[in-house]
Design an enzyme around this catalytic site. Structure first.
Site: not given
Ligand code: THU
Length: 158
Positions: A62, A64, A73, A75, A112, A115
């Site tokens: 991920n 940010e 994310c 994925e 999520c 994704c």
């Molecule tokens: N996140 C992912 O990378 N994948 C997921 O399946 C769930 C959430 C990340 C998004 C954000 O950077 C952090 O996790 C918190 O939500």
């Protein structure tokens, strides 16, 4: 009116050691991928690893951003790069894990909805199911296709 019911099947392993070796290797790649996370705002580091039909493994984590929705994310980071790098290959499997700020594997972290939608599109594009491996320090769950995680998917490709 009729009330209908859906049920899904998935595999649950009580340790990564029980997994078929191809799944275990992909899970290990996802754990290593979490090292690359940029999770300044959530401290929740996610790693994903995608195995393509040519055997190549593409990782993502991920990423940010101060403008929160601009982040992505793990994925989708992995899937979009995998598709960009190997546009003629299909996705065989994706593994996902999360670690906390101390690098400790969290409980199961499921992809999520956004994704899942992206995963489903790559399934439809390739005409094949994608194995989804969701790992934690203990239990590992394996879904044999994205429809198990997201039934009644939006699909305008027909
Ligand atoms: N996140 C992912 O990378 N994948 C997921 O399946 C769930 C959430 C990340 C998004 C954000 O950077 C952090 O996790 C918190 O939500």
């Amino acid at each position: 009116m009729i009330e209908r019911e859906l049920s899904i099947k998935y595999l649950e392993y009580f340790s990564a050691l029980e997994l078929p070796s191809s799944d275990r290797k992909l899970l290990e790649s996802a754990i290593r991928a979490a090292d690359g996370a940029y999770a300044k705002y959530s401290s929740f580091r996610v790693g994903a690893a995608v195995r393509m039909s040519n055997g190549e493994v593409v990782i993502g984590s991920n990423q940010e951003n101060a403008a929160y929705p601009s982040g992505l994310c793990a994925e989708r980071t992995a899937l979009f790069y995998a598709s960009a790098r190997y546009p003629d290959e299909s996705v065989e499997a994706i593994a996902v894990v999360a670690v906390d700020d101390n690098g400790v594997l969290t409980e199961l972290t499921y992809p999520c909805g956004a994704c899942r939608q992206v995963m489903a599109e790559y399934e439809m594009r390739a005409g094949r199911d994608m194995r989804v491996i969701v790992g934690s320090a203990g239990v590992v769950q394996v879904f044999t296709g994205v429809k198990s995680l997201m039934p009644f998917i939006f699909d305008n490709l027909a």
